[in-house]
Design an enzyme around this catalytic site. Structure first.
Site, mmCIF file in Angstrom:
data_model
loop_
_atom_site.group_PDB
_atom_site.id
_atom_site.type_symbol
_atom_site.label_atom_id
_atom_site.label_comp_id
_atom_site.label_asym_id
_atom_site.label_seq_id
_atom_site.Cartn_x
_atom_site.Cartn_y
_atom_site.Cartn_z
ATOM 1 N N HIS A 14 9.766 9.281 13.921
ATOM 2 C CA HIS A 14 8.508 8.429 13.799
ATOM 3 C C HIS A 14 7.332 9.231 13.378
ATOM 4 O O HIS A 14 6.482 8.774 14.186
ATOM 5 C CB HIS A 14 8.460 7.288 14.691
ATOM 6 C CG HIS A 14 7.790 6.025 14.174
ATOM 7 N ND1 HIS A 14 8.018 4.725 14.794
ATOM 8 C CD2 HIS A 14 6.681 5.724 13.255
ATOM 9 C CE1 HIS A 14 7.258 3.808 14.192
ATOM 10 N NE2 HIS A 14 6.592 4.487 13.309
ATOM 11 N N ASP A 37 12.890 7.952 9.458
ATOM 12 C CA ASP A 37 11.563 8.153 10.294
ATOM 13 C C ASP A 37 11.691 7.170 11.369
ATOM 14 O O ASP A 37 11.034 7.417 12.314
ATOM 15 C CB ASP A 37 10.363 8.140 9.502
ATOM 16 C CG ASP A 37 9.296 8.335 10.338
ATOM 17 O OD1 ASP A 37 9.317 9.514 10.793
ATOM 18 O OD2 ASP A 37 8.538 7.486 10.237
ATOM 19 N N GLU A 92 14.720 2.429 18.571
ATOM 20 C CA GLU A 92 13.949 3.376 18.825
ATOM 21 C C GLU A 92 13.680 3.502 20.320
ATOM 22 O O GLU A 92 13.098 2.417 20.797
ATOM 23 C CB GLU A 92 12.697 3.147 18.114
ATOM 24 C CG GLU A 92 12.203 4.625 17.221
ATOM 25 C CD GLU A 92 11.233 4.409 16.241
ATOM 26 O OE1 GLU A 92 11.577 3.709 15.278
ATOM 27 O OE2 GLU A 92 10.133 4.842 16.402
ATOM 28 N N ARG A 132 0.986 -1.124 -0.002
ATOM 29 C CA ARG A 132 0.031 0.139 -0.080
ATOM 30 C C ARG A 132 0.918 1.333 0.075
ATOM 31 O O ARG A 132 0.823 2.073 -1.040
ATOM 32 C CB ARG A 132 -0.995 0.151 1.161
ATOM 33 C CG ARG A 132 -2.066 -1.050 1.196
ATOM 34 C CD ARG A 132 -2.744 -0.806 2.582
ATOM 35 N NE ARG A 132 -2.191 -1.761 3.787
ATOM 36 C CZ ARG A 132 -2.102 -2.964 4.089
ATOM 37 N NH1 ARG A 132 -3.368 -3.387 3.961
ATOM 38 N NH2 ARG A 132 -1.698 -3.311 5.026
ATOM 39 N N ILE A 133 1.641 1.308 1.026
ATOM 40 C CA ILE A 133 2.464 2.603 1.215
ATOM 41 C C ILE A 133 3.571 2.695 0.062
ATOM 42 O O ILE A 133 3.779 3.775 -0.337
ATOM 43 C CB ILE A 133 3.058 2.712 2.539
ATOM 44 C CG1 ILE A 133 2.124 2.633 3.418
ATOM 45 C CG2 ILE A 133 3.932 3.869 2.585
ATOM 46 C CD1 ILE A 133 2.386 2.663 5.178
ATOM 47 N N SER A 165 9.684 2.527 7.223
ATOM 48 C CA SER A 165 9.135 1.075 7.442
ATOM 49 C C SER A 165 9.401 0.865 8.964
ATOM 50 O O SER A 165 8.640 1.424 9.959
ATOM 51 C CB SER A 165 9.610 0.252 6.645
ATOM 52 O OG SER A 165 10.965 -0.083 6.670
ATOM 53 N N ARG A 166 10.345 0.114 9.214
ATOM 54 C CA ARG A 166 10.897 0.014 10.649
ATOM 55 C C ARG A 166 12.184 0.036 10.900
ATOM 56 O O ARG A 166 13.070 -0.371 9.917
ATOM 57 C CB ARG A 166 10.085 -1.240 11.168
ATOM 58 C CG ARG A 166 8.803 -1.288 11.411
ATOM 59 C CD ARG A 166 8.480 -0.765 12.670
ATOM 60 N NE ARG A 166 7.017 -0.943 13.053
ATOM 61 C CZ ARG A 166 6.062 0.074 12.508
ATOM 62 N NH1 ARG A 166 6.244 1.107 11.966
ATOM 63 N NH2 ARG A 166 4.736 -0.103 12.933
HETATM 64 N N1 LIG Z 1 6.937 5.219 9.863
HETATM 65 C C1 LIG Z 1 5.714 4.995 9.897
HETATM 66 O O1 LIG Z 1 5.001 5.955 10.787
HETATM 67 C C2 LIG Z 1 4.895 4.037 9.501
HETATM 68 C C3 LIG Z 1 5.591 2.964 9.060
HETATM 69 N N2 LIG Z 1 4.779 1.951 8.515
HETATM 70 C C4 LIG Z 1 5.669 0.618 8.222
HETATM 71 O O2 LIG Z 1 5.239 0.193 6.853
HETATM 72 C C5 LIG Z 1 4.843 -1.127 6.639
HETATM 73 C C6 LIG Z 1 4.209 -1.265 5.445
HETATM 74 O O3 LIG Z 1 2.941 -0.860 5.493
HETATM 75 P P1 LIG Z 1 2.145 -1.068 4.379
HETATM 76 O O4 LIG Z 1 2.383 -0.468 3.042
HETATM 77 O O5 LIG Z 1 0.447 -0.805 4.691
HETATM 78 O O6 LIG Z 1 1.867 -2.908 4.379
HETATM 79 P P2 LIG Z 1 1.456 -3.671 3.108
HETATM 80 O O7 LIG Z 1 1.685 -5.113 3.612
HETATM 81 O O8 LIG Z 1 0.545 -3.378 2.108
HETATM 82 O O9 LIG Z 1 3.323 -3.562 2.395
HETATM 83 C C7 LIG Z 1 4.135 -4.240 2.592
HETATM 84 C C8 LIG Z 1 4.587 -4.862 1.382
HETATM 85 O O10 LIG Z 1 6.075 -5.602 1.886
HETATM 86 C C9 LIG Z 1 6.131 -6.687 1.001
HETATM 87 N N3 LIG Z 1 7.261 -7.494 1.541
HETATM 88 C C10 LIG Z 1 7.214 -8.289 2.624
HETATM 89 N N4 LIG Z 1 8.254 -8.933 2.825
HETATM 90 C C11 LIG Z 1 9.233 -8.561 1.932
HETATM 91 C C12 LIG Z 1 10.502 -8.705 1.630
HETATM 92 N N5 LIG Z 1 11.147 -9.659 2.141
HETATM 93 N N6 LIG Z 1 11.015 -8.142 0.580
HETATM 94 C C13 LIG Z 1 10.280 -7.221 -0.157
HETATM 95 N N7 LIG Z 1 9.084 -6.946 0.068
HETATM 96 C C14 LIG Z 1 8.454 -7.571 1.008
HETATM 97 C C15 LIG Z 1 4.945 -7.411 0.931
HETATM 98 O O11 LIG Z 1 4.892 -8.295 -0.195
HETATM 99 C C16 LIG Z 1 4.042 -6.133 0.696
HETATM 100 O O12 LIG Z 1 3.664 -5.755 -0.640
HETATM 101 C C17 LIG Z 1 4.134 -1.395 7.831
HETATM 102 O O13 LIG Z 1 4.136 -2.772 8.096
HETATM 103 C C18 LIG Z 1 4.920 -0.466 9.156
HETATM 104 O O14 LIG Z 1 5.907 -1.264 9.784
HETATM 105 C C19 LIG Z 1 3.397 1.778 8.346
HETATM 106 C C20 LIG Z 1 2.617 3.137 8.464
HETATM 107 C C21 LIG Z 1 3.459 4.202 9.084
HETATM 108 O O1 LIG Z 2 1.101 2.527 11.778
HETATM 109 C C1 LIG Z 2 2.340 2.320 11.720
HETATM 110 O O2 LIG Z 2 3.013 1.032 11.669
HETATM 111 C C2 LIG Z 2 3.282 3.200 12.272
HETATM 112 O O3 LIG Z 2 4.392 3.122 12.394
HETATM 113 C C3 LIG Z 2 2.815 4.670 12.859
HETATM 114 O O4 LIG Z 2 1.951 4.829 12.019
#
Ligand SMILES: NC(=O)C1=CN([C@@H]2O[C@H](COP(=O)(O)OP(=O)(O)OC[C@H]3O[C@@H](n4cnc5c(N)ncnc54)[C@H](O)[C@@H]3O)[C@@H](O)[C@H]2O)C=CC1
Ligand SMILES: O=C(O)C(=O)CO
Length: 386
Positions: free
Chosen positions: A320, A297, A302, A175-176, A272-273
């Protein structure tokens, strides 16, 4: 014995006791719970990160559900305590749930919710902002101005990189990652290379249509490619943004060897993380390659940064905040509350967690479903037909 914690109570006579480990933005989430006969208790403790012991004290003897935060360690101990207090509902106020031991939740029959979708664009916008800030050295230039060092325009002053026509690399085009890719391709006319375990069909379709649009308007069309390996992205891209989930397969995905494969003047963004990047190796790489830049971020330990990172001029660091827009944070609170409420009321799981808009419309009552339960299948929860 855990210390008592300070709380704010809404609807003291509510039938179901729901605890939120933090105050969350907006009031809709509180109203939705109160309207459905919940007593809502919000922890008002000044401490930023609550310990397992603090949360056990919050759960107490009777608790129907908890809304928790990504900084908390939701494992065997907490799910056991929640289950003992009669609770079967938990939701992270986050899409990422690497802080949650889902197997432990399954063992105690606790549903685990998360908050996808509502933060996609907001998070992608911060990744895009960090990309531009790093490319154009905005933070360094701001510091220079504030230090009173500017004494006139110079041809070499803070020269950075032009994004147009360069290649953006996305690791994890979910998604992101896909939303970020679209911003960089459409906004800056960058070419795209991405790596994901799955084909990002919708993203590819978008880039293809955009390339046709540019061509039809007499402009250089953008190109796109799904890479066969992550290393291909690292070698070819000028700006690389990390958007995978954090799990065993992505821990230290970017390490010393992989950093060495990147272009000397590349830009690396991580929203991401933290543990997706080996931060010690990153500090060393930044030190040895002053033209290499990062926008971070998230951090491996952390809220701490590895020694040396804070001194690096070629690093931009923010705490973050990628999902920190008002609309998104209020929406995250709403989705988390509805996950917990839905499980308490025995509602089915929503069929498509990528389509959560109906839960976010303030003018209509939310669907009778839990917006996103990550272990719905494991718990054999019914799925909404809506
Ligand atoms: N910094 C922040 O505030 C935020 C961080 N995040 C992080 O972003 C992550 C992703 O969120 P979304 O896009 O909503 O999740 P999502 O599930 O839509 O996207 C994650 C993608 O990573 C891919 N993936 C998984 N393992 C992989 C690998 N070994 N190599 C390459 N690609 C791989 C998946 O196939 C998927 O397409 C969250 O799990 C969270 O940890 C999300 C929101 C805010
Ligand atoms: O939603 C997440 O995974 C975050 O890191 C904070 O929005």
């Amino acid at each position: 014995m855990a210390k008592p914690v300070s709380i704010e109570v809404w609807n003291p006579n509510g039938k179901y006791r729901v605890v939120s480990t933090k105050s969350m933005p907006g009031t809709r989430w509180i109203n939705l719970l109160v309207d459905q006969d919940c007593r809502v208790e919000i922890c008002t403790q000044k401490k930023t990160i609550l310990s397992v012991e603090d949360i056990i004290a919050l759960i107490g003897d009777k608790c129907d559900g908890v809304i928790g935060q990504l900084t908390e360690d939701w494992g065997e101990t907490l799910f056991s305590a929640l289950s003992k207090a009669g609770g079967r509902a938990f939701s992270n106020m986050a899409v990422g749930y690497n802080n949650v031991d889902v197997n432990a939740a399954n063992k105690y029959g606790v549903a685990v919710g998360n908050t996808p979708g509502v933060l996609t664009e907001t998070t992608a916008e911060l990744a895009a902002s960090l990309s531009v800030a790093a490319a154009r050295r905005i933070v360094e230039a701001d510091g220079f101005m504030r230090a009173g060092l500017y004494d006139g325009w110079l041809p070499h002053l803070f020269v950075g990189n032009l994004l147009k026509g360069q290649t953006v690399g996305v690791i994890g085009a979910g998604r992101i990652g896909s939303a970020y890719a679209r911003m960089m391709v459409e906004g800056f006319k960058m070419n795209l290379i991405y790596y994901d375990l799955y084909q990002a069909t919708r993203l590819e379709k978008f880039v293809k249509a955009y390339a046709q649009f540019l061509k039809a308007n007499g402009e250089q069309p953008v190109t796109w490619k799904r890479a066969a390996s992550m290393d291909e992205v690292l070698q070819e891209a000028d700006v690389i943004s990390l958007h995978p989930i954090l799990d065993k397969t992505t821990y230290h995905l970017v390490n010393k060897e992989r950093l060495a494969k990147m272009k000397k003047e590349a830009i690396l963004i991580n929203c991401s993380r933290g543990p997706v990047v080996d931060e010690v190796a990153l500090v060393e790489h930044l030190r040895e390659n002053p033209m290499f830049r990062v926008g971070l971020d998230v951090f491996e330990d952390e809220p701490y940064m590895k020694p040396g990172l804070a001194e690096m001029k070629n690093a931009i660091v923010v705490p973050h905040i990628a999902s920190a827009s008002k609309w998104t944070r209020e929406g995250m609170a709403t989705l988390a509350a509805l996950n917990v409420l839905g499980k308490i009321k025995g509602y089915p799981a929503w069929s498509d967690p990528n389509r959560v808009e109906p839960f976010l419309n303030e003018n209509t009552p939310p669907p009778v479903a839990c917006p996103s339960i990550v272990n719905a299948k494991a718990l054999a929860l019914p799925v909404s037909k809506l």
